[in-house]
Design an enzyme around this catalytic site. Structure first.
Site, PDB file in Angstrom:
ATOM      1  N   ASP A  26       0.953  -1.237  -0.017  1.00 45.73           N
ATOM      2  CA  ASP A  26       0.070   0.029   0.258  1.00 45.73           C
ATOM      3  C   ASP A  26       0.952   1.480  -0.189  1.00 45.73           C
ATOM      4  O   ASP A  26       0.476   2.340  -0.586  1.00 45.73           O
ATOM      5  CB  ASP A  26      -0.942  -0.029   1.058  1.00 45.73           C
ATOM      6  CG  ASP A  26      -2.451   0.725   1.008  1.00 45.73           C
ATOM      7  OD1 ASP A  26      -2.312   1.301   0.023  1.00 45.73           O
ATOM      8  OD2 ASP A  26      -3.241   0.688   1.677  1.00 45.73           O
ATOM      9  N   HIS A  58      -6.736   3.918   7.159  1.00 46.54           N
ATOM     10  CA  HIS A  58      -5.821   5.267   6.628  1.00 46.54           C
ATOM     11  C   HIS A  58      -5.971   6.343   7.698  1.00 46.54           C
ATOM     12  O   HIS A  58      -6.808   6.731   8.327  1.00 46.54           O
ATOM     13  CB  HIS A  58      -6.096   5.576   5.410  1.00 46.54           C
ATOM     14  CG  HIS A  58      -5.770   4.733   4.096  1.00 46.54           C
ATOM     15  ND1 HIS A  58      -4.665   4.962   3.449  1.00 46.54           N
ATOM     16  CD2 HIS A  58      -5.663   3.374   3.920  1.00 46.54           C
ATOM     17  CE1 HIS A  58      -4.439   3.932   2.487  1.00 46.54           C
ATOM     18  NE2 HIS A  58      -5.242   2.814   3.172  1.00 46.54           N
ATOM     19  N   ASN A 111      -1.422   5.115   5.282  1.00 43.14           N
ATOM     20  CA  ASN A 111      -2.047   4.045   6.478  1.00 43.14           C
ATOM     21  C   ASN A 111      -1.563   4.574   7.718  1.00 43.14           C
ATOM     22  O   ASN A 111      -0.727   5.271   7.849  1.00 43.14           O
ATOM     23  CB  ASN A 111      -1.214   2.701   6.017  1.00 43.14           C
ATOM     24  CG  ASN A 111      -1.517   2.166   4.890  1.00 43.14           C
ATOM     25  OD1 ASN A 111      -0.904   2.379   3.755  1.00 43.14           O
ATOM     26  ND2 ASN A 111      -2.580   1.121   4.702  1.00 43.14           N
ATOM     27  N   CYS A 135      -2.520   9.812  -0.059  1.00 39.13           N
ATOM     28  CA  CYS A 135      -3.835   9.676  -0.458  1.00 39.13           C
ATOM     29  C   CYS A 135      -3.760  10.155  -1.901  1.00 39.13           C
ATOM     30  O   CYS A 135      -3.418  11.196  -2.016  1.00 39.13           O
ATOM     31  CB  CYS A 135      -4.788  10.255   0.458  1.00 39.13           C
ATOM     32  SG  CYS A 135      -6.542  10.101  -0.030  1.00 39.13           S
TER      33      CYS A 135
END
Lengths: 329, 329
Positions: free
Chosen positions: A33, A226, A266, A257
């Site tokens: 991620d 997140h 995150n 983001c």
């Protein structure tokens, strides 16, 4: 409590008295991620070294990469090589995202233990993210489960935009339930609840967990928050009180983001582990070794990461009286 | 909850079902706790404009400055001028720190409503911070209360290093109780619990509040958390569940920690207000106007502030489907 206090509440949302030895599983997702959103390609050797450092710190579950199209996510084009390079510490579980049968066939030939499916609970986000409707996405999953089972791999069912969609706004918990039921009917037990763009709040966390408890009580949820709006660890407190003992996080708070320049990614693994230990949970993780892994990650990324514990140190990083300037108040 | 879940806990640490209309008071401390740590002197006019913007956003309590020695804290040498410039919106309460009778005499001549006393619960921190033992510090307070009372001002009792000391480590809750009792015996009701260097944790918050409930149940606590280790808002969830409805925070997350380069300061006001609203509390604060005040503060400070909601926007900052690049997973 004195006047001005809120009256007693009927139930717990964060643990008061944590049972001795209560364990929380922390799944590190930074290598997937986090790295996927970096502009510069992180060298494969460095990705492997970071994963190995995390495993040595006691992390028992690492989402190492994603078997999406290398054209869509070039940063993770080295999925096979990364997985081949990670040393297996005892009990380590390696997971990777797998969007379809083609990805599953690639994953089946690696040492990955768990294939992670994902489907958005929002129609608009689904089309935007994987260029397919929810139904079209779900239809790709039965062949993945077949390939995984034949290869001796487990499957985890992920849901994205569980707590809100940047395009559609509020997401109905029943949209999450519908996808969870689809996973359950495929024999999947592990359910990953993704706060894809950082819209989770105490209210939405409770609403989604309540709906899932009602509809699919046999499934085991993992909360994937997140910290986009700064409340990621507050949401963890709510999750803990609701009995959820599995959380995703990224080393150093790696990630970002795509919807908000400067917003963080995150929740941060070291900050989460610090919070869990200081709330009374065991994680099996060595916080000092984890901080060292975060520092290594920061060097590899070449920019400051948002993690706080890596900057301030653990709680008892004591100081000499001669250390610091006076600051009244 | 499914297998692997922690058993039910005996009591609440975060509110599940918030009563309709439950109100939480947010006290803005950035103009004192934040500005005092900045290297550059923030122009008085700018300080006033920021305080006025915060009040207009609905903040009802602002710690505007400190009447400490201008030599010790030159950034707040303009205390009188700042207080003179703040417009009084209806219901606005202005507070300022006051270390001793000399400070009280200065404060008495201003429009400040509340004089804030402070004493460290750690002997070593007390000597380091105000060059006096705890007993010597407390001995300075009765004259302050006299001066304040004569001037028609209220007094708040503050305790520093409540949740840990960077020099001594763990702080015994009974050391906090001892100072609280001293305040109570002076007729003080408002008790400010300072997490001076960001060492508060769910465990320590619960321990301190339990000790105070037992010893001085008539006192009204305010929790003053720093986000030094990323867990400030998680601690707020614990405070809320324990019935505490008053919190200090700083606009934009202004401030820092003299013990850790790069560590953040107080919990961020916009992030706190966002969390409170999204947990079901009312604050009387307009989040959009608050974000605008944070942006103004960021421009005045000239560096990026750690606040997250000011970067990502409120939860329903919706996006057009054409806005963003695809990011799988």
């Amino acid at each position: 409590m004195p006047a001005n206090a809120v009256p007693d509440h009927p139930a717990a949302t964060a643990p008061v008295s944590v049972p001795e030895g209560a364990f929380v599983e922390v799944c590190e997702v930074g290598p997937r991620d986090g790295f996927q959103i970096e502009r510069a390609f992180i060298p494969t050797k460095e990705k492997i070294a970071i994963a190995n450092a995390l495993a040595k710190a006691g992390i028992k579950k690492i989402q190492a990469t994603s078997f999406v199209s290398p054209r869509a996510v070039p940063q993770l084009a080295d999925a096979e090589d990364v997985l081949a390079g990670i040393e297996r510490t005892p009990g380590l579980v390696l997971t990777a995202l797998v969007p379809n049968a083609r990805g599953a066939e690639r994953a089946a030939r690696t040492q990955v233990d768990v294939m992670g499916l994902f489907c958005s609970a929002s129609e608009t986000h689904s089309r935007k993210n994987v260029n397919a409707s929810i139904d079209e996405t779900l239809a790709r999953f039965p062949p993945v489960v077949e390939i995984a089972t034949a290869a001796g791999k487990r499957v985890q069912g992920g849901v994205a935009t569980v707590f809100g969609c940047p395009f559609e706004g509020e997401v109905d918990p029943q949209a999450v339930v519908r996808i969870a039921r689809f996973y359950r009917d495929l024999g999947i037990v592990d359910l990953n609840l993704g706060d894809t763009t950082g819209m989770a709040t105490p209210r939405t966390v409770r609403a989604v967990l309540a709906a899932l408890r009602e509809a699919v009580p046999e499934m085991k949820p993992t909360l994937h928050f997140h910290n986009t709006r700064g409340v990621g660890l507050a949401n963890v407190m709510v999750g803990l009180a609701e009995g959820v003992t599995r959380y995703d996080s990224s080393v150093g708070g790696l990630g970002g983001c795509p919807f908000a320049a400067g917003a963080t990614g995150n929740i941060c693994t070291e900050d989460l582990v610090y919070l869990l230990h200081e709330t009374g949970y065991e994680t099996g993780i060595d916080l000092d070794a984890l901080i060292a892994a975060a520092e290594r990650t920061e060097r590899a990324i070449g920019r400051e990461l948002p993690g706080q514990v890596m900057k301030a140190g653990p709680r008892f990083a004591r100081h000499s009286v001669d250390d610091v300037a006076t600051a009244a108040g």
